[in-house]
Design a protein around this motif. Structure first.
Motif, PDB file in Angstrom:
ATOM      1  N   ASP A 167      49.694   6.120  56.995  1.00 18.83           N
ATOM      2  CA  ASP A 167      50.066   7.475  56.319  1.00 18.83           C
ATOM      3  C   ASP A 167      49.750   8.677  57.497  1.00 18.83           C
ATOM      4  OD1 ASP A 167      50.772   6.413  53.996  1.00 18.83           O
ATOM      5  OD2 ASP A 167      48.772   6.691  53.030  1.00 18.83           O
ATOM      6  N   ARG A 170      52.510  10.052  63.059  1.00 16.10           N
ATOM      7  CA  ARG A 170      53.394  11.170  63.148  1.00 16.10           C
ATOM      8  C   ARG A 170      54.280  10.786  64.234  1.00 16.10           C
ATOM      9  NH1 ARG A 170      51.507  11.757  58.815  1.00 16.10           N
ATOM     10  NH2 ARG A 170      50.683  13.479  57.890  1.00 16.10           N
ATOM     11  N   GLU A 284      48.429  12.801  62.711  1.00 17.54           N
ATOM     12  CA  GLU A 284      48.303  13.988  61.573  1.00 17.54           C
ATOM     13  C   GLU A 284      47.487  15.150  62.439  1.00 17.54           C
ATOM     14  OE1 GLU A 284      47.399  15.243  57.171  1.00 17.54           O
ATOM     15  OE2 GLU A 284      46.594  13.301  57.896  1.00 17.54           O
ATOM     16  N   ARG A 310      57.056  11.731  59.476  1.00 16.46           N
ATOM     17  CA  ARG A 310      56.281  10.709  59.188  1.00 16.46           C
ATOM     18  C   ARG A 310      57.148   9.526  59.019  1.00 16.46           C
ATOM     19  NH1 ARG A 310      52.023  12.264  55.214  1.00 16.46           N
ATOM     20  NH2 ARG A 310      51.977  14.514  55.221  1.00 16.46           N
TER      21      ARG A 310
END
Length: 319
Positions: A167, A170, A284, A310
């Motif tokens: 998650d 990037r 991130e 993402r």
């Protein structure tokens, strides 16, 4: 009426381009959550679309499905021939939208060859299906032919490894104002030339990076190690392509990659497919700083567009 939205993808390179090894190609890449191509389709008596490329895909789709026609509209597009997978995502989104407009289930993997897609790399098809980081299995080297097979005379390479993208990862993407990447007959001719003289030792080095560095980095979620490994795979692929594209990276990609790689906010940088899109692996925490580096790098080579995406861990979205 049905809308299908599919995300872009990055193509980091191939595992092997030498005829001396047992399997050929073996692409690796990742699905992105942005930008997207969005295609709308509804039932019609004939195929109707303003875009000739999409009209051709829609015509092939109606033939495959055995339906009369479809009214197809493209609402959002990916940059064409930039290294972000525009052709495959557009073709598959059109097929899927037409099928769903008629209430049909369709296997994009089985039909992609009929649309002229998924011949060498299976990354575009695999990310359309389920997203994520993907390494495909390539093809048996014995199937290589000097002439491009007719559409439909191949199968899409199966997925060998798929991992969800963490998650917090990037991907900085920089698309310079430059000539589009190779496609169509030019791409086929260049790939044939590369494969026929590719150094097998490079594939051996890539295999070691995949097994000992890149795949463990994906499995453990190490952004920094993944960035370093994928950038090295890209550089080694560039050694295969150097004679065809004017260097390890096609101009002006080399300067962009160098500038991104110098930044502590970017863990690894490279060229996606034939470019001119350049990617930088970041996270991130460092994404804003990476954007600034990307904008400065683009200014130095004449301008362009930069954005952060993402990883996309789902396939195409149906509305």
């Amino acid at each position: 009426m049905v809308r299908v939205a599919a995300g872009a993808r990055l193509h980091f390179g191939f595992g092997n381009l030498s005829l001396s090894h047992e399997r050929l190609y073996g692409a690796l890449g990742v699905g992105l959550d942005t930008p997207e191509v969005v295609v709308e389709a509804r039932q019609a008596d004939a195929v109707d679309c303003d875009d000739p490329t999409v009209r051709e895909y829609a015509t092939r789709a109606t033939d495959l499905l055995g339906v009369d026609g479809a009214d197809v509209t493209v609402h959002e597009r990916l940059p064409r021939h930039a290294g972000l997978g525009s052709g495959t995502q557009l073709a598959l989104a059109t097929l899927d939208a037409v099928a769903r407009a008629y209430g049909r289930d369709v296997s994009v993997r089985e039909c992609a060859p009929q649309l002229g897609r998924g011949g060498r790399s299976g990354i575009g098809v695999a990310t359309f299906e389920e997203g994520g980081f993907v390494l495909d299995a390539g093809h048996p080297t014995t199937r290589f032919t000097t002439d491009r097979p007719m559409d439909g005379e191949w199968t899409v390479p199966p997925v060998a490894v798929r991992h969800a993208v963490p998650d917090d990862w990037r991907f900085l993407v920089c698309v310079p104002d430059a000539d589009p990447g190779r496609s169509g007959d030019d791409e086929d001719a260049s790939m044939r030339s590369v494969v026929e003289r590719a150094d097998p030792a490079i594939a051996d080095r890539i295999a070691g990076i995949l097994a000992r560095r890149l795949l463990p980095a994906v499995a453990t979620g190490s952004t920094e190690r993944f960035g370093e490994a994928v950038a090295e795979v890209g550089r080694l692929n560039g050694a295969w392509y150097a004679d065809e594209q004017g260097g390890v990276y096609r101009p002006p990609v080399g300067e962009l990659v160098e500038r991104l790689a110098e930044s502590p906010a970017v863990y690894g940088a490279g060229q996606s497919s034939w470019g001119p899109a350049v990617y930088g692996v970041t996270d991130e925490t460092h994404a804003d700083a990476a954007v600034g580096v990307g904008e400065d790098a683009l200014d130095a080579v004449g301008g362009g567009r930069t954005f952060v995406a993402r990883g996309r861990n789902v396939g195409a979205r149906v509305e």
